[in-house]
Write a protein that holds these residues in place. Structure first.
Motif, PDB file in Angstrom:
ATOM      1  N   TRP A  21      36.790  35.082  43.677  1.00 50.62           N
ATOM      2  CA  TRP A  21      38.063  34.847  42.976  1.00 50.62           C
ATOM      3  C   TRP A  21      39.067  34.106  43.858  1.00 50.62           C
ATOM      4  O   TRP A  21      40.012  33.504  43.357  1.00 50.62           O
ATOM      5  CB  TRP A  21      38.657  36.164  42.457  1.00 50.62           C
ATOM      6  CG  TRP A  21      39.182  37.075  43.538  1.00 50.62           C
ATOM      7  CD1 TRP A  21      38.458  37.945  44.295  1.00 50.62           C
ATOM      8  CD2 TRP A  21      40.534  37.190  43.980  1.00 50.62           C
ATOM      9  NE1 TRP A  21      39.272  38.593  45.175  1.00 50.62           N
ATOM     10  CE2 TRP A  21      40.562  38.151  45.000  1.00 50.62           C
ATOM     11  CE3 TRP A  21      41.728  36.588  43.611  1.00 50.62           C
ATOM     12  CZ2 TRP A  21      41.723  38.521  45.663  1.00 50.62           C
ATOM     13  CZ3 TRP A  21      42.900  36.944  44.275  1.00 50.62           C
ATOM     14  CH2 TRP A  21      42.885  37.905  45.291  1.00 50.62           C
ATOM     15  N   GLU A  38      37.517  44.407  31.459  1.00 49.29           N
ATOM     16  CA  GLU A  38      38.961  44.157  31.590  1.00 49.29           C
ATOM     17  C   GLU A  38      39.791  45.270  30.960  1.00 49.29           C
ATOM     18  O   GLU A  38      40.897  45.572  31.429  1.00 49.29           O
ATOM     19  CB  GLU A  38      39.326  42.825  30.939  1.00 49.29           C
ATOM     20  CG  GLU A  38      39.184  41.669  31.908  1.00 49.29           C
ATOM     21  CD  GLU A  38      39.405  40.324  31.243  1.00 49.29           C
ATOM     22  OE1 GLU A  38      39.691  39.365  31.970  1.00 49.29           O
ATOM     23  OE2 GLU A  38      39.274  40.235  30.001  1.00 49.29           O
ATOM     24  N   LEU A  60      39.486  48.015  33.921  1.00 51.38           N
ATOM     25  CA  LEU A  60      39.619  47.760  35.353  1.00 51.38           C
ATOM     26  C   LEU A  60      40.828  46.886  35.671  1.00 51.38           C
ATOM     27  O   LEU A  60      40.740  45.657  35.596  1.00 51.38           O
ATOM     28  CB  LEU A  60      38.365  47.045  35.898  1.00 51.38           C
ATOM     29  CG  LEU A  60      37.027  47.761  35.836  1.00 51.38           C
ATOM     30  CD1 LEU A  60      35.967  46.926  36.545  1.00 51.38           C
ATOM     31  CD2 LEU A  60      37.109  49.133  36.489  1.00 51.38           C
ATOM     32  N   TRP A 109      43.012  46.656  53.732  1.00 52.30           N
ATOM     33  CA  TRP A 109      44.195  46.871  52.909  1.00 52.30           C
ATOM     34  C   TRP A 109      44.975  48.120  53.277  1.00 52.30           C
ATOM     35  O   TRP A 109      45.897  48.522  52.579  1.00 52.30           O
ATOM     36  CB  TRP A 109      43.819  46.852  51.433  1.00 52.30           C
ATOM     37  CG  TRP A 109      42.854  47.925  51.022  1.00 52.30           C
ATOM     38  CD1 TRP A 109      41.498  47.892  51.163  1.00 52.30           C
ATOM     39  CD2 TRP A 109      43.170  49.179  50.414  1.00 52.30           C
ATOM     40  NE1 TRP A 109      40.949  49.045  50.686  1.00 52.30           N
ATOM     41  CE2 TRP A 109      41.955  49.857  50.200  1.00 52.30           C
ATOM     42  CE3 TRP A 109      44.359  49.791  50.014  1.00 52.30           C
ATOM     43  CZ2 TRP A 109      41.892  51.119  49.623  1.00 52.30           C
ATOM     44  CZ3 TRP A 109      44.288  51.060  49.436  1.00 52.30           C
ATOM     45  CH2 TRP A 109      43.063  51.695  49.245  1.00 52.30           C
ATOM     46  N   PHE A 147      43.736  41.830  37.786  1.00 50.45           N
ATOM     47  CA  PHE A 147      44.446  41.265  38.946  1.00 50.45           C
ATOM     48  C   PHE A 147      43.755  39.999  39.464  1.00 50.45           C
ATOM     49  O   PHE A 147      44.371  38.953  39.641  1.00 50.45           O
ATOM     50  CB  PHE A 147      44.533  42.316  40.064  1.00 50.45           C
ATOM     51  CG  PHE A 147      45.052  41.757  41.354  1.00 50.45           C
ATOM     52  CD1 PHE A 147      46.409  41.551  41.533  1.00 50.45           C
ATOM     53  CD2 PHE A 147      44.180  41.404  42.383  1.00 50.45           C
ATOM     54  CE1 PHE A 147      46.896  41.001  42.710  1.00 50.45           C
ATOM     55  CE2 PHE A 147      44.659  40.858  43.563  1.00 50.45           C
ATOM     56  CZ  PHE A 147      46.017  40.668  43.722  1.00 50.45           C
ATOM     57  N   THR A 148      42.455  40.092  39.714  1.00 49.40           N
ATOM     58  CA  THR A 148      41.762  38.924  40.278  1.00 49.40           C
ATOM     59  C   THR A 148      41.761  37.760  39.289  1.00 49.40           C
ATOM     60  O   THR A 148      41.909  36.602  39.681  1.00 49.40           O
ATOM     61  CB  THR A 148      40.313  39.260  40.703  1.00 49.40           C
ATOM     62  OG1 THR A 148      39.650  39.899  39.618  1.00 49.40           O
ATOM     63  CG2 THR A 148      40.290  40.163  41.916  1.00 49.40           C
ATOM     64  N   ASP A 182      41.762  46.052  38.412  1.00 55.27           N
ATOM     65  CA  ASP A 182      41.377  45.177  39.521  1.00 55.27           C
ATOM     66  C   ASP A 182      40.891  43.823  38.996  1.00 55.27           C
ATOM     67  O   ASP A 182      41.189  42.769  39.565  1.00 55.27           O
ATOM     68  CB  ASP A 182      40.266  45.851  40.334  1.00 55.27           C
ATOM     69  CG  ASP A 182      40.060  45.157  41.667  1.00 55.27           C
ATOM     70  OD1 ASP A 182      41.063  44.758  42.288  1.00 55.27           O
ATOM     71  OD2 ASP A 182      38.890  44.990  42.076  1.00 55.27           O
ATOM     72  N   LEU A 183      40.172  43.861  37.895  1.00 57.11           N
ATOM     73  CA  LEU A 183      39.660  42.619  37.315  1.00 57.11           C
ATOM     74  C   LEU A 183      40.806  41.803  36.705  1.00 57.11           C
ATOM     75  O   LEU A 183      40.860  40.576  36.842  1.00 57.11           O
ATOM     76  CB  LEU A 183      38.600  42.935  36.256  1.00 57.11           C
ATOM     77  CG  LEU A 183      37.905  41.734  35.633  1.00 57.11           C
ATOM     78  CD1 LEU A 183      37.278  40.834  36.691  1.00 57.11           C
ATOM     79  CD2 LEU A 183      36.834  42.194  34.642  1.00 57.11           C
TER      80      LEU A 183
END
Ligand SMILES: Cc1ncc(COP(=O)(O)O)c(C=O)c1O
Length: 556
Positions: free
Chosen positions: A486, A99, A102, A241, A107-108, A104-105
């Motif tokens: 997720w 975390e 990232l 995306w 976010f999810t 991205d992590l």
């Protein structure tokens, strides 16, 4: 004479304006009435959405639950914390490290639950994001906990993880002599291309590194060969995306060449029938499960959600689409990145009995390695015009046709011809429909407020009563030893080799999780309250947050 010219000019201008206005009106009518159908408005409104979060008390009674129910919920969350956080020290430590680096992590983790609950939940319950091994249908976390996999690795896992381990190991063996040499093709590329031509029923193939890239290339080819500018996607459909296929929330860049039309609607056909700027129509067959709705993530699950799959109706719609596209010279693109190889050996084209002009594949087709593929009609796949040397459609990529990816793909394409794999497709739909019915019967027998709806081996959990807390169910499932992505309970993806025994155990855990969630009071609902009431309450909260007012009410 001069007046005549003026009048003629004015009439012509009026006709043109009327024509343009009619075309614009048709386009407006062909949009789905939801915000997902109006991407520009969705983006504008999303920016106005104020953040507000529930504190440690409101977290448990945001639906107006009495103190006794809130206390039950609190105890339930404490149990989940013990099982999912305190009993998982290694996973927690590794996840914290991730975390830190990232986004991205982050976010999810944030978007797996509605934003109002995010902060307090994060303070009380953190779930691990690390896996160390897989065996059969199960995945092991860093603390040695095994969970049945319902995530399907975003759809990659169609035939079971052992199958993919074999494809990759085999691929590495076959590519070892060449190594990562790029430019010249590994011999496996030829057999892959031939096999994909056979599967798709189309003439030519190109290889890319992701599904997103494959869709980009399909759209670019369609624009190049039709000399038109616009693409059509259907409301709610995901195609990767890349900006042009993801107008609206999530994409900060405008997508001026995209029309988002209502799925399964005559008004959409009328637009295709009459406009001259449409190069292609993108179809994601997964939308058959929830036409016009975006991916059913638990992060936006604040009341209920619906899903319904009607194979005949969707097939008939695709046939009509095919017919209009053919007549209008519009390229019909089936985006089978998700559903290819999952519904039938010949993919969605074979399953629905409709042939596309271009088909994209991805996810599973390289035996577990990153991939995107475009298959298409010969004329549509050409990258240059022999008689116009300066007019080219450039599309390359350093890692296209990477030897290791190509050899793993060769292994995949060979293995799916094995009788054991071929047999999995026999009665596939009937088998998965019966399995979904079995689970629904068990849920019904216990009076639990949820059911599953399925498109073959892709399932979605729907809730039969309104509640603000359905999203909590993902944590009960996890605690019961079931692993989800997720996105949560909106998308359960099974590998099609799941055995009856494994599935029976999954159902036992699933039902057990639902019983625990009910017993912990999360599905308490004030008498007479329906989804509209909850939505009204939500709007009230948002307005209050926006304009700095207070809201509070409770059912004692
Ligand atoms: C239908 C569809 N198209 C395209 C994509 C994008 O593929 P990738 O994530 O490999 O870029 C996805 C990914 O989920 C998809 O489901």
């Amino acid at each position: 004479m001069y007046t005549e010219v003026l009048v003629t000019g004015a009439v012509a201008a009026l006709v043109l304006v009327a024509h343009a206005a009619r075309a614009r009106l048709r386009l407006s009518r062909a949009k789905h009435r939801s915000l997902a159908g109006h991407s520009r408005w969705a983006r504008r409104l999303a920016k106005l959405l104020p953040y507000y979060g529930f504190d440690a008390q409101r977290f448990f009674d945001s639906d107006g639950a009495p103190a006794a129910i809130a206390a039950q919920r609190k105890a339930g969350l404490a149990t989940l914390r013990t099982r999912l956080q305190l009993d998982c020290p290694q996973s927690q430590a590794l996840t914290a490290r991730l975390e830190a680096s990232l986004p991205d992590l982050a976010f999810t983790n944030a978007y797996r639950v509605p934003f109002q609950y995010r902060q307090t939940l994060g303070e009380q319950l953190r779930v691990g994001a690390v896996a160390v091994s897989s065996h059969g249908a199960q995945i092991r976390d860093a603390d040695g906990h095994d969970r049945y996999d319902l995530s399907g690795s975003y759809g990659v896992n169609v035939f079971g993880y052992e199958f993919y381990k074999q494809c990759i190991a085999d691929g590495v063996r076959r590519a070892a002599a060449l190594g990562p040499v790029l430019g010249p093709y590994h011999p496996a590329v030829a057999s892959n291309a031939e096999r994909l031509r056979e599967i798709s029923g189309l003439d030519a193939v190109s290889f890319h590194m992701s599904g997103t890239e494959a869709v980009m290339q399909a759209v670019r080819l369609a624009c190049y060969h039709t000399r038109r500018t616009h693409l059509v996607r259907f409301c709610g459909a995901y195609h990767g995306w890349w900006g042009d296929v993801q107008p609206g929330i999530g994409n900060p860049v405008p997508a001026p060449h995209t029309y988002t039309l209502e799925d399964m609607a005559d008004t959409a056909l009328l637009v295709l029938e009459t406009r001259r700027d449409i190069a292609c129509v993108l179809v994601n067959p997964l939308q058959a499960l929830h036409p016009n709705a975006p991916a059913p993530g638990d992060g936006s699950l604040l009341t209920t959600r619906g899903a319904h799959f009607d194979r005949a109706a969707y097939g008939a719609w695709l046939a009509r689409l095919r017919e209009v596209c053919t007549r209008r010279g519009i390229v019909l693109v089936f985006d089978e990145v998700f559903m290819g190889f999952r519904l039938a050996a010949g993919g969605a084209q074979a399953y629905f009995g409709v042939t596309a002009d271009l088909v994209t594949y991805g996810k599973t087709v390289a035996g577990g390695l990153p991939i995107g593929v475009v298959c298409g009609r010969h004329d549509l796949m050409q990258r240059y015009h022999p008689d116009r040397p300066g007019d080219i459609c450039f599309a390359r990529g350093t890692f296209n046709s990477h030897p290791y990816v190509m050899t793993a793909m060769a292994s995949f394409l060979e293995r799916i011809q094995h009788p054991d794999i071929v047999a999995l497709y026999d009665g596939l739909d009937a088998r998965w429909n019966a399995r979904a019915a079995t689970l629904n019967q068990r849920l019904d027998d216990l009076g639990l407020p949820l059911r599953v709806t399925n498109l073959s081996s892709v399932w979605t959990v729907c809730y039969t009563q309104p509640s603000r807390y359905h999203w909590m169910f993902q944590f009960y499932l996890r605690s019961a030893g079931l692993a989800l992505s997720w996105v949560g309970t909106g998308r359960l993806i099974f590998s099609i080799d799941y055995s009856d025994d494994d599935l029976d155990e999954v159902f036992r855990r699933f039902v057990g999780a639902a019983v625990a969630m009910r017993d912990d009071g999360w599905w308490w609902c004030p008498p007479g309250v329906d989804a509209h009431d909850i939505r009204r309450r939500l709007v009230g909260e948002m307005l209050a947050a926006r304009f700095g007012m207070r809201t509070a009410d409770r059912h004692e």
